[in-house]
Design a protein around this motif. Structure first.
Motif, mmCIF file in Angstrom:
data_model
loop_
_atom_site.group_PDB
_atom_site.id
_atom_site.type_symbol
_atom_site.label_atom_id
_atom_site.label_comp_id
_atom_site.label_asym_id
_atom_site.label_seq_id
_atom_site.Cartn_x
_atom_site.Cartn_y
_atom_site.Cartn_z
ATOM 1 N N THR A 196 26.281 108.834 19.847
ATOM 2 C CA THR A 196 26.401 108.307 21.210
ATOM 3 C C THR A 196 26.880 106.861 21.189
ATOM 4 O O THR A 196 27.779 106.470 21.944
ATOM 5 N N GLU A 197 26.304 106.052 20.309
ATOM 6 C CA GLU A 197 26.714 104.655 20.204
ATOM 7 C C GLU A 197 28.145 104.558 19.700
ATOM 8 O O GLU A 197 28.945 103.754 20.203
ATOM 9 N N ARG A 198 28.466 105.374 18.710
ATOM 10 C CA ARG A 198 29.813 105.342 18.136
ATOM 11 C C ARG A 198 30.866 105.728 19.176
ATOM 12 O O ARG A 198 31.911 105.087 19.296
ATOM 13 N N LYS A 199 30.569 106.776 19.944
ATOM 14 C CA LYS A 199 31.516 107.226 20.966
ATOM 15 C C LYS A 199 31.654 106.177 22.071
ATOM 16 O O LYS A 199 32.754 105.926 22.571
ATOM 17 N N TRP A 200 30.535 105.547 22.452
ATOM 18 C CA TRP A 200 30.601 104.522 23.496
ATOM 19 C C TRP A 200 31.520 103.383 23.059
ATOM 20 O O TRP A 200 32.370 102.914 23.833
ATOM 21 N N LEU A 201 31.352 102.931 21.823
ATOM 22 C CA LEU A 201 32.189 101.844 21.312
ATOM 23 C C LEU A 201 33.656 102.273 21.236
ATOM 24 O O LEU A 201 34.552 101.524 21.623
ATOM 25 N N ARG A 202 33.874 103.500 20.734
ATOM 26 C CA ARG A 202 35.249 103.992 20.622
ATOM 27 C C ARG A 202 35.915 104.034 21.993
ATOM 28 O O ARG A 202 37.036 103.552 22.170
ATOM 29 N N ASP A 203 35.231 104.580 22.966
ATOM 30 C CA ASP A 203 35.790 104.661 24.313
ATOM 31 C C ASP A 203 35.975 103.272 24.914
ATOM 32 O O ASP A 203 36.975 103.000 25.586
ATOM 33 N N ARG A 204 35.001 102.384 24.672
ATOM 34 C CA ARG A 204 35.080 101.030 25.224
ATOM 35 C C ARG A 204 36.278 100.288 24.657
ATOM 36 O O ARG A 204 36.949 99.523 25.365
ATOM 37 N N ILE A 205 36.560 100.539 23.391
ATOM 38 C CA ILE A 205 37.661 99.855 22.720
ATOM 39 C C ILE A 205 39.011 100.485 23.073
ATOM 40 O O ILE A 205 39.988 99.785 23.357
ATOM 41 N N GLU A 206 39.063 101.815 23.096
ATOM 42 C CA GLU A 206 40.340 102.505 23.223
ATOM 43 C C GLU A 206 40.758 102.784 24.665
ATOM 44 O O GLU A 206 41.941 102.967 24.945
ATOM 45 N N GLN A 207 39.804 102.827 25.580
ATOM 46 C CA GLN A 207 40.141 103.205 26.950
ATOM 47 C C GLN A 207 40.303 102.016 27.886
ATOM 48 O O GLN A 207 40.647 102.181 29.049
ATOM 49 N N ASP A 208 40.039 100.803 27.400
ATOM 50 C CA ASP A 208 40.139 99.630 28.257
ATOM 51 C C ASP A 208 41.569 99.094 28.219
ATOM 52 O O ASP A 208 41.960 98.339 27.344
ATOM 53 N N GLU A 209 42.367 99.504 29.186
ATOM 54 C CA GLU A 209 43.771 99.077 29.238
ATOM 55 C C GLU A 209 43.907 97.606 29.604
ATOM 56 O O GLU A 209 44.943 96.983 29.381
ATOM 57 N N ASN A 210 42.851 97.029 30.191
ATOM 58 C CA ASN A 210 42.897 95.622 30.610
ATOM 59 C C ASN A 210 42.117 94.731 29.655
ATOM 60 O O ASN A 210 41.603 93.690 30.054
ATOM 61 N N SER A 211 42.023 95.139 28.388
ATOM 62 C CA SER A 211 41.133 94.479 27.447
ATOM 63 C C SER A 211 41.362 92.979 27.342
ATOM 64 O O SER A 211 40.424 92.202 27.367
ATOM 65 N N LEU A 212 42.588 92.551 27.204
ATOM 66 C CA LEU A 212 42.863 91.122 27.037
ATOM 67 C C LEU A 212 43.662 90.580 28.222
ATOM 68 O O LEU A 212 44.520 89.712 28.058
ATOM 69 N N GLN A 213 43.355 91.098 29.396
ATOM 70 C CA GLN A 213 44.012 90.616 30.606
ATOM 71 C C GLN A 213 42.970 89.942 31.496
ATOM 72 O O GLN A 213 42.114 90.598 32.064
ATOM 73 N N PHE A 214 43.052 88.623 31.581
ATOM 74 C CA PHE A 214 42.102 87.849 32.366
ATOM 75 C C PHE A 214 42.764 87.336 33.639
ATOM 76 O O PHE A 214 43.981 87.113 33.681
ATOM 77 N N THR A 215 41.964 87.117 34.670
ATOM 78 C CA THR A 215 42.481 86.534 35.906
ATOM 79 C C THR A 215 42.794 85.066 35.687
ATOM 80 O O THR A 215 42.390 84.465 34.682
ATOM 81 N N LYS A 216 43.512 84.477 36.641
ATOM 82 C CA LYS A 216 43.824 83.046 36.560
ATOM 83 C C LYS A 216 42.536 82.221 36.483
ATOM 84 O O LYS A 216 42.424 81.302 35.669
ATOM 85 N N ASN A 217 41.557 82.559 37.323
ATOM 86 C CA ASN A 217 40.280 81.838 37.295
ATOM 87 C C ASN A 217 39.580 82.009 35.964
ATOM 88 O O ASN A 217 38.984 81.070 35.429
ATOM 89 N N GLY A 218 39.648 83.230 35.428
ATOM 90 C CA GLY A 218 39.011 83.501 34.141
ATOM 91 C C GLY A 218 39.635 82.689 33.022
ATOM 92 O O GLY A 218 38.926 82.119 32.174
ATOM 93 N N LYS A 219 40.962 82.613 33.032
ATOM 94 C CA LYS A 219 41.652 81.844 32.000
ATOM 95 C C LYS A 219 41.357 80.351 32.120
ATOM 96 O O LYS A 219 41.163 79.662 31.116
ATOM 97 N N GLU A 220 41.318 79.851 33.347
ATOM 98 C CA GLU A 220 41.010 78.436 33.540
ATOM 99 C C GLU A 220 39.575 78.119 33.113
ATOM 100 O O GLU A 220 39.305 77.041 32.577
ATOM 101 N N ALA A 221 38.657 79.070 33.357
ATOM 102 C CA ALA A 221 37.264 78.865 32.935
ATOM 103 C C ALA A 221 37.175 78.771 31.419
ATOM 104 O O ALA A 221 36.461 77.916 30.871
ATOM 105 N N ILE A 222 37.900 79.646 30.717
ATOM 106 C CA ILE A 222 37.925 79.600 29.252
ATOM 107 C C ILE A 222 38.514 78.269 28.787
ATOM 108 O O ILE A 222 37.967 77.599 27.887
ATOM 109 N N LEU A 223 39.639 77.868 29.401
ATOM 110 C CA LEU A 223 40.287 76.621 29.013
ATOM 111 C C LEU A 223 39.358 75.428 29.208
ATOM 112 O O LEU A 223 39.262 74.547 28.345
ATOM 113 N N MET A 224 38.644 75.398 30.336
ATOM 114 C CA MET A 224 37.762 74.262 30.609
ATOM 115 C C MET A 224 36.650 74.149 29.573
ATOM 116 O O MET A 224 36.292 73.042 29.140
ATOM 117 N N LYS A 225 36.091 75.276 29.162
ATOM 118 C CA LYS A 225 35.036 75.222 28.141
ATOM 119 C C LYS A 225 35.601 74.751 26.803
ATOM 120 O O LYS A 225 34.944 74.009 26.070
#
Length: 967
Positions: A196-225
């Motif tokens: 169950t844990e293995r499948k959850w991780l696999r699905d979380r990793i492989e099915q997230d099409e927006n994995s490294l897509q952040f909003t403008k606010n999200g990117k600015e928050a990362i930059l500020m930190k």
């Protein structure tokens, strides 16, 4: 690797070899029922659906949701369906059964390739910001290894939903796998045994099409930190040149990672986050995560007093803790960082113990209201055994905290030691595989990947309540400390680092190039933060740290009240009788061992008769009375439930079904809970855990018991750097009790001494209480006094072994009553006439006054009875620190004119209490104007070993001590 996994590998390993043509021939013969097919292949293909479970499961889906099952029946069915379909379409061509078999084998091979990337794709991932991490060509991650030719890379292959595709080509599969598993994040999760844990991780990793897509606010928050993290370090580097700060330079991604955990935690209704870390990046975490005032940090760099008043000795700034409330999206989370010493990972179990206590405080049975974060260095994570001990305790009922989020700040170096000399595994994180923890390796120069990896880790922890590791692969821009020159030992690495852009430079450029923000906006962000630091720096010298007396649950325990007093610890006798009735009676359905029935009956009789109450009975009465008064009790140790010496029997076992029954939890409806834990075979981690628990729960009697006293040796780091000095360094009090069996009974060097001398050597500033009790009632009062005091101090008790059953080591019921209390000094049995011992001469005719502590008193008592020596009096020092000089003056003043004074101990002269007590006794003799002002020593000669391992030699030594006392 388990035997079952070995078996699976043996059955399927040939599929990943270059055996495709041969397999096709064998499979074709099987389909055509060719008699020439060897019997072994016949048997194999007949059971193919089971034997290929490792691969078939990937195609079929999990066992509870099977989509299609590829076996012989399915192959034949598809042949019929395809022939029918083609026939209906007017195509008279027949499907070649060989092509269909080849198609199915290609499906199996494609899934084997996908599985290989899931397992080992991280080895090709772009993880090292410096590009120095070597990657090797791996056959099993190349399609040709499975028989695929380049000219066939565009052919469609049936996948039946694997990687979310019905059909896909090798080219498409490789693009997907490289993007998912070989980018800035390397995933290790296929070692996890829970599907169950293995499948959850696999699905979380492989099915997230927006994995490294952040909003403008999200990117600015990362930059500020990142700007805050980098700007803070650069500011310190400029203002305090050469001053140690153990900067985060190169690992700034840690700050937005921690922010992400707190943010997701807040969304999940987490109330508290407990953080433990060593010195690297600690000031940055304090400032930019816990929001400790920059002004105060600059004030500390100036060397001003850190602690409240002059009572504290203080500690260096990169060891100090802090706490604050952080709010994200309207959700408030209390975040705290635990004070720690330089001993790197030693703080880990302390944080876990604090977390467990906080979960108890919040009634957090799901263990999702309080979560621990441990931040490690790469060399320490791989090298320090306490890390492994903490993993070992992570799933145990008595120490489970619902999983820890581990972040390794992987500088790829330990002080000056390269990884190849610092560990025997590819990654520092490999030790985490012992508990099936998923591991996410991430390139520290890609802050979005860092935040995303941390997000997955946090979600996993909250969903499955298990440990998870984020391996933040970065670098250390300067040396181990800012005055260190790293090029002496790592010239090539630091040549690269000197020309390597900072995370802010890289990420800022990325955001500008993608039009998320402009160059001027980026410049303004940096300038504004620099101006803030300048302003805080100007006002730092005027900063006055507020007086930090204890707050919250600690508000009633004041350090200024921490002076040694006799204490109030008696309890109503009638209530003790009632408690005894409850804890020594058991339900009829409970089928106990006959010996235990006798023990319980004897205990009940001793209390009801009011005589002969032994050590274990007294302990149970102390626990029971405290539980009734509203104090929870937590006792943890190796085999403590039964007791090392078969003396306690706190946990009773039904002899028919092995069910547990705990009498102390069955006294009354309103009582507090008694938690008794048989700990795993660890001292360092478990003692650290219990110390952490005591920091949070002052209202709980928290006890750690060593199986034998010398076992505390394995936890010396916790004793020295936390228990003995924590209050002085960090103004953090603890009421932890340590029970250490001690006494010379001929059991050899390792089972005699609890190293009493070491604890006494640590004593100063009223930091500890060290006792060596010789009566059950005094032990009872010591435990109860611990909770009824207005302050909290660690309590070290040398507990008995043979005295657990010594006929003289007993107490009467009135000794436990309201009119009684803890005695720091106990007088001679012979001074109580009703005891039936020989009558001593009047005080003016006593020739020797023997001062001693612990079990040796009973040896001397029995010897004196045999010898009928009536001019030697014995006194027991029950509390060795704080030493009761005033009480001793009152007791021995009457012997000042004619007696000689001696200290007698079993331990060798260089051990035991001698070197600690002699100055106190000397002062006492001078105070009473004794004619003989010198205190003399009687005991074993100095020795490198605590005790002999030979029984006859032990007895001879004991007799020699007795002879010297009475000669």
């Amino acid at each position: 690797m388990s035997s079952s996994k070995n078996l699976e590998f043996e059955k399927t390993s040939f599929l990943s070899k270059s055996n495709s043509a041969f397999i096709e021939q064998m499979y074709l013969k099987f389909i055509n029922k060719d008699k020439d097919l060897p019997e072994s292949w016949q048997n194999y293909f007949e059971g193919m659906s089971e034997d290929l479970s490792m691969i078939a499961k990937e195609i079929n889906g999990p066992s509870w949701n099977i989509k299609k099952k590829i076996d012989i029946d399915e192959v034949e069915k598809r042949i019929e369906e395809d022939e029918k379909k083609l026939s209906n379409e007017g195509n008279i061509a027949k499907v070649n059964s060989k092509d269909l078999v080849k198609s199915n084998i290609n499906s199996i091979r494609a899934v084997a390739l996908i599985r290989a990337y899931r397992q080992r794709g991280h080895l090709l991932a772009k993880l090292d910001p410096l590009g120095m991490m070597e990657t090797e060509y791996l056959d099993e991650l190349h399609p040709e290894h499975y028989g695929f030719k380049k000219e066939n890379y565009d052919e469609k292959i049936y996948l039946d939903g694997v990687i979310n595709k019905e059909h896909s080509s090798i080219k498409e599969i490789l693009n997907f796998l490289n993007k998912t598993y070989c980018g800035p994040i390397g995933y290790e999760y296929m070692h996890i045994s829970n599907p169950t844990e293995r499948k959850w991780l696999r699905d979380r990793i492989e099915q997230d099409e927006n994995s490294l897509q952040f909003t403008k606010n999200g990117k600015e928050a990362i930059l500020m930190k990142l700007i805050q993290a980098e700007g803070f370090e650069k500011f310190l580097h400029k203002k305090y040149v050469g001053t140690k700060r153990f900067g985060l330079d190169g690992g700034e991604g840690l700050i937005p990672a921690l922010e992400q955990i707190i943010k997701i935690g807040g969304q999940a209704k987490v109330k508290e986050v407990k953080i433990g870390m060593s010195h690297r990046g600690r000031l940055n975490v304090l400032a930019n995560v816990l929001q400790k005032s920059y002004k105060r940090i600059f004030n500390e760099f100036a060397g001003d007093i850190q602690t409240s008043g002059e009572e504290g000795a203080g500690d260096v700034k990169y060891h100090l803790g802090a706490s604050s409330n952080r709010e994200f999206d309207g959700n408030s989370v209390h975040v705290s960082l635990t004070d720690n010493p330089s001993h790197l990972e030693a703080v880990n179990p302390v944080v876990l113990g604090q977390t467990r206590a906080k979960q108890f405080f919040h009634k957090d049975k799901e263990r999702n209201k309080v979560i621990p974060i441990l931040i490690h260095g790469d060399a320490a994570f791989a090298g320090q055994g306490v890390v492994t001990e903490c993993f070992a305790m992570s799933g145990l009922p008595g120490h489970n905290t619902g999983g820890t989020i581990h972040i390794i700040v992987n500088n790829q170096i330990g002080f000056t030691t390269s990884p190849r000399f610092a560990r025997s595994s590819p990654y520092p994180s490999d030790v985490a595989k012992m508990v099936d923890a998923p591991i996410l390796h991430v390139n520290g120069d890609d802050p979005e990947a860092v935040v995303y990896a941390t997000r997955i880790a946090t979600e996993f922890r909250l969903k499955f309540n298990r440990d998870v590791v984020v391996d933040l692969i970065c670098y250390r821009r300067f040396g181990h400390n800012e005055g260190d020159e790293p090029s002496f030992t790592q010239p090539l690495m630091y040549k690269k680092i000197r020309s390597h852009p900072t995370p802010v430079e890289m990420y800022g450029k990325k955001l500008v190039n993608e039009n998320t923000l402009s160059e001027s906006e980026l410049s303004k962000f940096k300038t504004d933060f620099k101006n803030l630091l300048d302003d805080q720096y100007k006002n730092a010298k005027d900063y006055k740290p507020k007086i930090e007396w204890y707050e919250g649950t600690w508000s009633r325990y004041k350090p200024e009240k921490g002076k040694d007093k006799r204490g109030v610890s008696g309890y109503d006798q009638q209530k003790l009788l009632e408690i005894s009735e409850k804890i020594n009676a058991t339900p009829e359905k409970l089928k106990l061992h006959k010996t235990i029935v006798k023990i319980l009956d004897a205990r009940k009789a001793s209390v009801s008769n009011g005589k002969g109450i032994d050590w274990s009975t007294a302990e149970a009465l102390a626990f029971g009375s405290l539980l009734e008064e509203g104090y929870p009790v937590r006792l943890v140790g190796q085999d403590s439930g039964r007791g090392t010496f078969s003396q306690r029997h706190s946990v009773l076992r039904n002899q028919e079904d092995n069910s547990r029954y705990i009498p102390l939890n069955n006294i009354s409806k309103n009582q507090m809970r008694y938690e008794i834990v048989d700990s795993f075979l660890s001292e360092l981690a478990v003692l650290g855990f219990e110390y952490g628990y005591s920091l949070v729960e002052p209202n709980t009697l928290t006890i750690w018991e060593a199986q034998f006293g010398d076992f505390a040796n394995g936890a010396q780091v916790v004793i020295d750097q936390f228990i003995a000095s924590g209050e002085r360094k960090w103004t953090r009090a603890s009421g932890l009790v340590m029970l250490l069996p001690h006494g010379y009974e001929g059991q050899g060097p390792e089972h005699s001494s609890a190293r009493l001398e070491r604890f006494l050597q640590l004593c100063a500033n009223d930091n500890l209480q060290v006792l060596n009790c010789t009566t059950p009632a005094n032990y009872y009062h010591a435990l109860r006094r611990q909770m009824h005091r207005e302050f909290r101090k660690p309590l070290i008790i040398m507990t008995p072994k043979s005295l657990l059953r010594n006929k003289h080591c007993v107490s009467n019921i009135e000794d436990f009553g309201k009119d009684n209390f803890f005695h720091r000094i106990l007088w001679d049995h012979a001074l109580d006439e009703e005891n039936g011992f020989i009558k001593l001469k009047e005080s003016s005719k006593i020739k020797k006054v023997i001062l001693c502590s612990g079990k040796v008193y009973f040896d001397l008592l029995e010897a004196r009875e045999k010898l009928k020596k009536d001019d030697v009096v014995l006194y027991r020092i029950e509390q060795l620190y704080p030493f009761p000089v005033k009480s001793l003056v009152r007791e021995i003043k009457k012997y000042a004119k004619n007696a000689n004074f001696y200290w007698c101990q079993e331990e060798p002269k260089n051990m035991g209490a001698w070197f600690s007590v002699r100055d106190y006794i000397q002062w006492t003799l001078e105070t009473i104007n004794a004619n003989n002002t010198g205190i003399s020593y009687i005991g074993r000669s100095p020795d490198a070993s605590p005790a002999t391992g030979y029984a006859k030699r032990h007895l001879a030594q004991q007799q020699e001590i007795i002879k010297k006392v009475f000669e």
